[in-house]
Design an enzyme around this catalytic site. Structure first.
Site, PDB file in Angstrom:
ATOM      1  CB  SER A   1      73.590 -10.235  48.908  1.00  0.00           C
ATOM      2  OG  SER A   1      73.028 -11.308  49.625  1.00  0.00           O
TER       3      SER A   1
ATOM      4  CE  LYS B   1      75.492 -13.485  48.775  1.00  0.00           C
ATOM      5  NZ  LYS B   1      74.215 -13.939  48.168  1.00  0.00           N
TER       6      LYS B   1
ATOM      7  CE1 TYR C   1      77.793 -14.258  52.376  1.00  0.00           C
ATOM      8  CE2 TYR C   1      76.109 -15.152  53.830  1.00  0.00           C
ATOM      9  CZ  TYR C   1      76.466 -14.523  52.647  1.00  0.00           C
ATOM     10  OH  TYR C   1      75.494 -14.160  51.752  1.00  0.00           O
TER      11      TYR C   1
ATOM     12  CE1 TYR D   1      71.464 -13.079  45.167  1.00  0.00           C
ATOM     13  CE2 TYR D   1      69.665 -11.557  45.556  1.00  0.00           C
ATOM     14  CZ  TYR D   1      70.884 -12.083  45.919  1.00  0.00           C
ATOM     15  OH  TYR D   1      71.524 -11.606  47.026  1.00  0.00           O
TER      16      TYR D   1
ATOM     17  CB  VAL E   1      67.710  -9.000  51.583  1.00  0.00           C
ATOM     18  CG1 VAL E   1      67.696 -10.133  50.599  1.00  0.00           C
ATOM     19  CG2 VAL E   1      68.695  -9.253  52.715  1.00  0.00           C
TER      20      VAL E   1
END
Length: 324
Positions: A66, A69, A192, A244, A262
């Site tokens: 992630s 991103k 992605y 998050y 992660v």
């Protein structure tokens, strides 16, 4: 930044501070992540002047996940502009898990921010390119420019994620049903998944963070990767959404924009000063590395990097919450 000797001492102390913590668990919903060595710890701090301080397993490769991103968002902001991207992807925290479907449904299919999966899928779909292959090539080259070397995909991780990414495919289909997604939903998910499977090191992440810290100039190569205005937008979004549903706690305790993945990496940026990266696979309940959080907290306080603090902390007392 303080002098080099003090930074070296702080990095060593941060490693010593984090190593005893063995709580948390390795991500197991992707087979290749489940195989990670839970004892690994890599730390790197890259200054905007080009000096890089490293400890532990800082040259060990892992999938960026992630953290990608943030840099795809920067790429899209560069190409489409501040307002156009903001209109398509919001900037507010959902307060819900990164792969929440409920967050989409509660907001009429509009993704709340680009750091959760729904927003990231929309961001990836906005990357310029006549075909998914050209979009993917643009992403790979851009992230490579941020870290100063050509990046390759962990093919095993890509294949494993492609077999287990049913939730992302469902989110993409939901976005498409609301008219929020550019391009074919399956193709967007595939691009992605590839971007999340790029192999990086802790050192790479620190250099990528330092590039954001220095107005888009890579401190190692000297290349202007993105404009300074894009760095500003990216860091603002990271500050509010990068960790998050724990982003508020992170900003309160660490005082710096950051992004977790992660696989166990956390990238943090001190604007005008440095990029900090730490990698250790054991995660807390929100999917953030336990040790990497402690490393970053120690460095932020001991080096006076917290954007809300006027001076370095007189103590590096650990306020990071255990989430075992």
């Amino acid at each position: 930044m303080p002098g080099s000797e003090r930074v070296e001492e702080a990095v060593s102390a941060a490693v010593s501070h984090a190593l005893p913590h063995t709580e948390g668990a390795v991500a197991d919903y992707i087979p290749t992540l489940a195989e990670a060595d839970p004892g690994v710890l890599g730390v790197a701090l890259a200054e905007v002047g080009g000096e890089v301080h490293e400890r532990g397993d800082s040259r060990l490769e892992f999938s960026i996940q992630s953290i990608s991103k943030a840099f795809v968002y920067a790429l899209v902001c560069q190409e489409l502009g501040h307002r156009a991207v903001h209109d398509r992807v919001g900037v507010n925290n959902t307060g819900l898990p990164f792969n929440s479907v409920m967050a989409l449904e509660l907001n009429d299919g509009h993704p709340m921010n680009p750091m959760v999966n729904a927003g990231a899928l929309v961001t990836t779909s906005l990357v310029p390119g006549a075909t998914p292959a050209r979009q993917w090539d643009r992403i790979r080259r851009c992230l490579g420019a941020f870290c100063g070397r050509e990046l390759e995909v962990y093919e095993e991780t890509y294949r494993a994620e492609s077999r287990t990414n049913g939730r992302n495919r469902a989110i993409a289909q939901l976005l498409a049903s609301y008219g929020r997604l550019d391009g074919d939903a399956e193709a967007v998910v595939d691009v992605y998944t590839r971007q999340c499977s790029l192999a990086v090191t802790t050192r790479d992440l620190a250099v990528m963070g330092a590039t954001l810290a220095d107005g888009g100039v890579n401190p190692v190569t000297g290349q202007q990767v993105v404009p300074a205005s894009v760095c500003r937008d990216t860091l603002a979004v990271l500050a509010s959404t990068g960790l998050y549903e724990r982003s508020g706690e992170w900003l309160f305790e660490i005082g710096l924009p950051g992004k977790s993945g992660v696989s166990g990496g956390i990238l943090t940026v001190s604007p005008g000063k440095a990029g900090i990266a730490a990698f250790s696979p054991r995660l807390d309940a929100a999917g953030n590395s336990v040790r990497a959080q402690r490393v970053t907290a120690h460095l932020s306080r001991s080096l006076g990097l917290d954007v809300f603090a006027s001076t370095a902390a007189t103590t590096t007392e650990d306020h990071t919450h255990d989430q075992s």
